[in-house]
Design an enzyme around this catalytic site. Sequence first.
Site, PDB file in Angstrom:
ATOM      1  N   ASN A  36       0.825  -1.207   0.000  1.00 57.62           N
ATOM      2  CA  ASN A  36       0.000   0.000   0.000  1.00 57.62           C
ATOM      3  C   ASN A  36       0.857   1.253   0.000  1.00 57.62           C
ATOM      4  O   ASN A  36       0.476   2.280  -0.581  1.00 57.62           O
ATOM      5  CB  ASN A  36      -0.978  -0.023   1.178  1.00 57.62           C
ATOM      6  CG  ASN A  36      -2.126  -0.979   0.896  1.00 57.62           C
ATOM      7  OD1 ASN A  36      -2.440  -1.252  -0.265  1.00 57.62           O
ATOM      8  ND2 ASN A  36      -2.737  -1.510   1.936  1.00 57.62           N
ATOM      9  N   GLN A  52       0.776   7.840  -5.832  1.00 54.48           N
ATOM     10  CA  GLN A  52      -0.297   8.845  -5.847  1.00 54.48           C
ATOM     11  C   GLN A  52       0.207  10.192  -5.326  1.00 54.48           C
ATOM     12  O   GLN A  52      -0.226  11.256  -5.788  1.00 54.48           O
ATOM     13  CB  GLN A  52      -1.506   8.339  -5.057  1.00 54.48           C
ATOM     14  CG  GLN A  52      -2.144   7.159  -5.793  1.00 54.48           C
ATOM     15  CD  GLN A  52      -3.418   6.637  -5.162  1.00 54.48           C
ATOM     16  OE1 GLN A  52      -3.894   7.156  -4.156  1.00 54.48           O
ATOM     17  NE2 GLN A  52      -3.987   5.605  -5.748  1.00 54.48           N
ATOM     18  N   VAL A  83      -7.423   7.436   3.649  1.00 57.88           N
ATOM     19  CA  VAL A  83      -8.310   6.509   4.368  1.00 57.88           C
ATOM     20  C   VAL A  83      -7.741   5.084   4.299  1.00 57.88           C
ATOM     21  O   VAL A  83      -7.774   4.333   5.276  1.00 57.88           O
ATOM     22  CB  VAL A  83      -9.730   6.545   3.746  1.00 57.88           C
ATOM     23  CG1 VAL A  83     -10.667   5.580   4.458  1.00 57.88           C
ATOM     24  CG2 VAL A  83     -10.289   7.966   3.774  1.00 57.88           C
ATOM     25  N   ASP A  90     -12.652   6.821  14.477  1.00 57.81           N
ATOM     26  CA  ASP A  90     -12.300   6.452  15.854  1.00 57.81           C
ATOM     27  C   ASP A  90     -12.874   7.476  16.836  1.00 57.81           C
ATOM     28  O   ASP A  90     -13.382   7.123  17.904  1.00 57.81           O
ATOM     29  CB  ASP A  90     -10.775   6.365  15.993  1.00 57.81           C
ATOM     30  CG  ASP A  90     -10.178   5.445  14.939  1.00 57.81           C
ATOM     31  OD1 ASP A  90     -10.520   4.263  14.934  1.00 57.81           O
ATOM     32  OD2 ASP A  90      -9.390   5.929  14.099  1.00 57.81           O
ATOM     33  N   HIS A 140      -4.059   4.967  13.630  1.00 62.47           N
ATOM     34  CA  HIS A 140      -5.343   4.299  13.398  1.00 62.47           C
ATOM     35  C   HIS A 140      -5.087   2.786  13.436  1.00 62.47           C
ATOM     36  O   HIS A 140      -4.993   2.115  12.413  1.00 62.47           O
ATOM     37  CB  HIS A 140      -5.931   4.715  12.047  1.00 62.47           C
ATOM     38  CG  HIS A 140      -7.192   3.982  11.709  1.00 62.47           C
ATOM     39  ND1 HIS A 140      -8.371   4.184  12.383  1.00 62.47           N
ATOM     40  CD2 HIS A 140      -7.457   3.032  10.781  1.00 62.47           C
ATOM     41  CE1 HIS A 140      -9.306   3.400  11.889  1.00 62.47           C
ATOM     42  NE2 HIS A 140      -8.776   2.677  10.909  1.00 62.47           N
TER      43      HIS A 140
HETATM   44  N1  LIG Z   1      -9.080   4.997   8.239  1.00 55.46           N
HETATM   45  C1  LIG Z   1     -10.225   4.421   8.552  1.00 55.46           C
HETATM   46  O1  LIG Z   1     -10.901   4.836   9.483  1.00 55.46           O
HETATM   47  C2  LIG Z   1     -10.707   3.257   7.793  1.00 55.46           C
HETATM   48  C3  LIG Z   1      -9.994   2.763   6.754  1.00 55.46           C
HETATM   49  N2  LIG Z   1     -10.451   1.704   6.038  1.00 55.46           N
HETATM   50  C4  LIG Z   1      -9.628   1.276   4.918  1.00 55.46           C
HETATM   51  O2  LIG Z   1     -10.157   1.844   3.723  1.00 55.46           O
HETATM   52  C5  LIG Z   1      -9.736   1.051   2.614  1.00 55.46           C
HETATM   53  C6  LIG Z   1     -10.887   0.817   1.663  1.00 55.46           C
HETATM   54  O3  LIG Z   1     -11.925   0.132   2.299  1.00 55.46           O
HETATM   55  P1  LIG Z   1     -13.192  -0.381   1.449  1.00 55.46           P
HETATM   56  O4  LIG Z   1     -13.719   0.675   0.578  1.00 55.46           O
HETATM   57  O5  LIG Z   1     -14.112  -1.031   2.403  1.00 55.46           O
HETATM   58  O6  LIG Z   1     -12.482  -1.493   0.610  1.00 55.46           O
HETATM   59  P2  LIG Z   1     -12.916  -2.212  -0.756  1.00 55.46           P
HETATM   60  O7  LIG Z   1     -12.180  -3.503  -0.776  1.00 55.46           O
HETATM   61  O8  LIG Z   1     -14.378  -2.220  -0.918  1.00 55.46           O
HETATM   62  O9  LIG Z   1     -12.309  -1.234  -1.846  1.00 55.46           O
HETATM   63  C7  LIG Z   1     -10.968  -0.952  -1.818  1.00 55.46           C
HETATM   64  C8  LIG Z   1     -10.522  -0.503  -3.161  1.00 55.46           C
HETATM   65  O10 LIG Z   1      -9.108  -0.475  -3.085  1.00 55.46           O
HETATM   66  C9  LIG Z   1      -8.612  -0.567  -4.369  1.00 55.46           C
HETATM   67  N3  LIG Z   1      -7.298  -1.188  -4.436  1.00 55.46           N
HETATM   68  C10 LIG Z   1      -6.173  -0.478  -4.627  1.00 55.46           C
HETATM   69  N4  LIG Z   1      -5.119  -1.281  -4.690  1.00 55.46           N
HETATM   70  C11 LIG Z   1      -5.564  -2.538  -4.548  1.00 55.46           C
HETATM   71  C12 LIG Z   1      -4.914  -3.802  -4.557  1.00 55.46           C
HETATM   72  N5  LIG Z   1      -3.598  -3.917  -4.701  1.00 55.46           N
HETATM   73  N6  LIG Z   1      -5.686  -4.893  -4.394  1.00 55.46           N
HETATM   74  C13 LIG Z   1      -7.022  -4.778  -4.219  1.00 55.46           C
HETATM   75  N7  LIG Z   1      -7.669  -3.585  -4.210  1.00 55.46           N
HETATM   76  C14 LIG Z   1      -6.948  -2.485  -4.380  1.00 55.46           C
HETATM   77  C15 LIG Z   1      -9.662  -1.337  -5.172  1.00 55.46           C
HETATM   78  O11 LIG Z   1     -10.032  -0.457  -6.191  1.00 55.46           O
HETATM   79  P3  LIG Z   1      -9.243  -0.382  -7.556  1.00 55.46           P
HETATM   80  O12 LIG Z   1      -9.141  -1.779  -8.102  1.00 55.46           O
HETATM   81  O13 LIG Z   1     -10.120   0.496  -8.339  1.00 55.46           O
HETATM   82  O14 LIG Z   1      -7.914   0.227  -7.262  1.00 55.46           O
HETATM   83  C16 LIG Z   1     -10.849  -1.459  -4.254  1.00 55.46           C
HETATM   84  O15 LIG Z   1     -12.044  -1.075  -4.870  1.00 55.46           O
HETATM   85  C17 LIG Z   1      -9.113  -0.196   3.214  1.00 55.46           C
HETATM   86  O16 LIG Z   1      -7.713  -0.027   3.231  1.00 55.46           O
HETATM   87  C18 LIG Z   1      -9.620  -0.206   4.647  1.00 55.46           C
HETATM   88  O17 LIG Z   1      -8.760  -0.901   5.515  1.00 55.46           O
HETATM   89  C19 LIG Z   1     -11.646   1.109   6.306  1.00 55.46           C
HETATM   90  C20 LIG Z   1     -12.401   1.556   7.340  1.00 55.46           C
HETATM   91  C21 LIG Z   1     -11.974   2.632   8.199  1.00 55.46           C
HETATM   92  O1  LIG Z   2      -9.095  -2.522   9.422  1.00 50.46           O
HETATM   93  C1  LIG Z   2      -9.963  -2.158   8.610  1.00 50.46           C
HETATM   94  O2  LIG Z   2      -9.923  -2.342   7.400  1.00 50.46           O
HETATM   95  C2  LIG Z   2     -11.125  -1.393   9.127  1.00 50.46           C
HETATM   96  C3  LIG Z   2     -10.764  -0.190   9.875  1.00 50.46           C
HETATM   97  O3  LIG Z   2      -9.750   0.448   9.703  1.00 50.46           O
HETATM   98  C4  LIG Z   2     -11.728   0.267  10.858  1.00 50.46           C
HETATM   99  O4  LIG Z   2     -12.836  -0.284  10.940  1.00 50.46           O
HETATM  100  O5  LIG Z   2     -11.399   1.190  11.603  1.00 50.46           O
END
Ligand SMILES: NC(=O)C1=CN([C@@H]2O[C@H](COP(=O)(O)OP(=O)(O)OC[C@H]3O[C@@H](n4cnc5c(N)ncnc54)[C@H](OP(=O)(O)O)[C@@H]3O)[C@@H](O)[C@H]2O)C=CC1
Ligand SMILES: O=C([O-])CC(=O)C(=O)O
Length: 504
Positions: free
Chosen positions: A262, A269, A286, A316, A344
């Site tokens: 990541n 980006q 995020v 959070d 986080h």
């Molecule tokens: N900070 C916070 O409070 C929170 C953070 N999160 C995080 O947010 C992120 C997104 O969550 P969510 O929308 O539910 O996730 P999803 O799995 O629904 O979507 C994530 C998107 O990430 C993209 N992506 C980019 N690189 C990759 C890769 N190498 N392999 C697979 N997918 C990839 C994909 O889109 P594409 O193929 O178009 O690139 C995919 O649509 C996660 O990292 C999650 O842990 C979640 C909840 C709370």
């Molecule tokens: O770990 C995850 O993908 C979900 C996350 O960050 C949360 O719920 O706060």
Amino acid sequence: MTWTVTWQRRREREQLDDVHDVAALRPIRGEYYIFFNSLEGYSINRRANPNTRSQGLSYPSTQHPLASSSILMGLSTAYSPAGSRLVTTPLGAGAAQLLRPRRTPLATVRCSVDAAKQVQDGAATVAPEKPASRKGFGVFSTIYDLKADSEHCKSKSWKKLVSIAVSGAAGMISNHLLFKLASGEVFGQDQPIALKLLGSERSFQALEGVAMELEDSLYPLLREVSIGMDPYEVFEDVDWALLIGAKPRGPGMERAALLDINGQIYADQGKALNAVASPNVKVIVVGNPCNTNALICMKNAPNIPAKNFHALTRLDENRAKCQLALKAGVFYDKVSNMTIWGNHSTTQVPDFLNAKIDGRPAKEVIKDTKWLEEEFTLTVQNRGGVLIQKWGRSSAASTAVSIVDAIRSLVTPTPEGDWFSSGVYTTGNPYGIAENIVFSMPCRSKGDGDYELATDVLMDDFLWQRIKKTEAELIAEKKCVAHLTGEGIAFCDLPEDTMLPGEM
Ligand SMILES: NC(=O)C1=CN([C@@H]2O[C@H](COP(=O)(O)OP(=O)(O)OC[C@H]3O[C@@H](n4cnc5c(N)ncnc54)[C@H](OP(=O)(O)O)[C@@H]3O)[C@@H](O)[C@H]2O)C=CC1
Ligand SMILES: O=C([O-])CC(=O)C(=O)O
């Protein structure tokens, strides 16, 4: 033939080699544009200039925005051949909108208070014979008569368009967020927006589906939707970048591997934002691990102020407010001054020392110190994981709500005495937290998109010890990604395999 072009907006110079068939140098509304008939096989070299963004950036001729058969560019100065001045143009107010290479499908449907500044007639009708790739979506890429529109529509009172990029746009969180953005509940009912959705080969079809749903929702404030796979295109001139896309951690995957995969996404980006976004773009990261991803993104975007980068810890904060309200038997809006300190992750520190309930210290209202120190703290730290166990996937709707809250906290003044939490750059912080990491801290905003750290905070041993633990974790994460931040060779020695909130 070689042309050297100075872009007015960023004072960048681009040297265009092998440009064929300059069709015309034409004034349009007091500005000059070069029309090229053919650019096949051309290349671009940016001059070595420390102030120039995106040095070393090169585009294959098929991908560069100029690689279409008919091109419209706004110039301040053009030279041909390199060094010998050809023409200087006085550029009027509002010229900035027209100064980047214009790709017709992206720049069509705009309606705002000043229609004269929008793309109309002459400029917009220069359509490429063979459009490079389809970016605008559906009706959003259709040219229509803005003059006729502005006579009747409520758009007369609207503000200037705000352009918002969203990565991971076909994912779960975005599926909630995009509709909130489009509805006006985030930036206001007089604020038209453009949504620029970043996807990948994996998600492109799904992204078209998302755009169709946006289209079918008839949001009047949604003036443009474009989809793309290249961050250098999608981030062009954006005012906000909401970076959600990230690879989820799979079974058996080491945290270090997740940081690397990541981190690479966020390094790329960051470079793209640095090169093409609005110089004052606000970035909310995020995708997890969001603090370290935000640090990587920031380090790869040295021309964007470090203060503009945020890691989302608002979810959070909201979770912590919910727990305190439930325990105290009050409504959520009675809880204020709720800080989440640090990462986080499960080391995050929900601060009950400074939190207030109905204006009183939370510790005065909730006298059960054991509950505050143990149950409250653990509940907030592990909330994401418990939710995944029950729901089968990570928080999406509440995360989208918290992104909305995070943006609104920056674009509206913070209520007197209160603050909000955001993961921001620690350099210069007043608390004694290690510099040069992204750490969640209490912030206040005047509503101008910027923030200041709150200084009227209390500290005690319990709070400080926990802050040191989450700080140690972030320092270790930073060492793990040194290869991505330009700080040397990565060395991964994470103190313990601490988890994202969702990884229990
Ligand atoms: N900070 C916070 O409070 C929170 C953070 N999160 C995080 O947010 C992120 C997104 O969550 P969510 O929308 O539910 O996730 P999803 O799995 O629904 O979507 C994530 C998107 O990430 C993209 N992506 C980019 N690189 C990759 C890769 N190498 N392999 C697979 N997918 C990839 C994909 O889109 P594409 O193929 O178009 O690139 C995919 O649509 C996660 O990292 C999650 O842990 C979640 C909840 C709370
Ligand atoms: O770990 C995850 O993908 C979900 C996350 O960050 C949360 O719920 O706060």
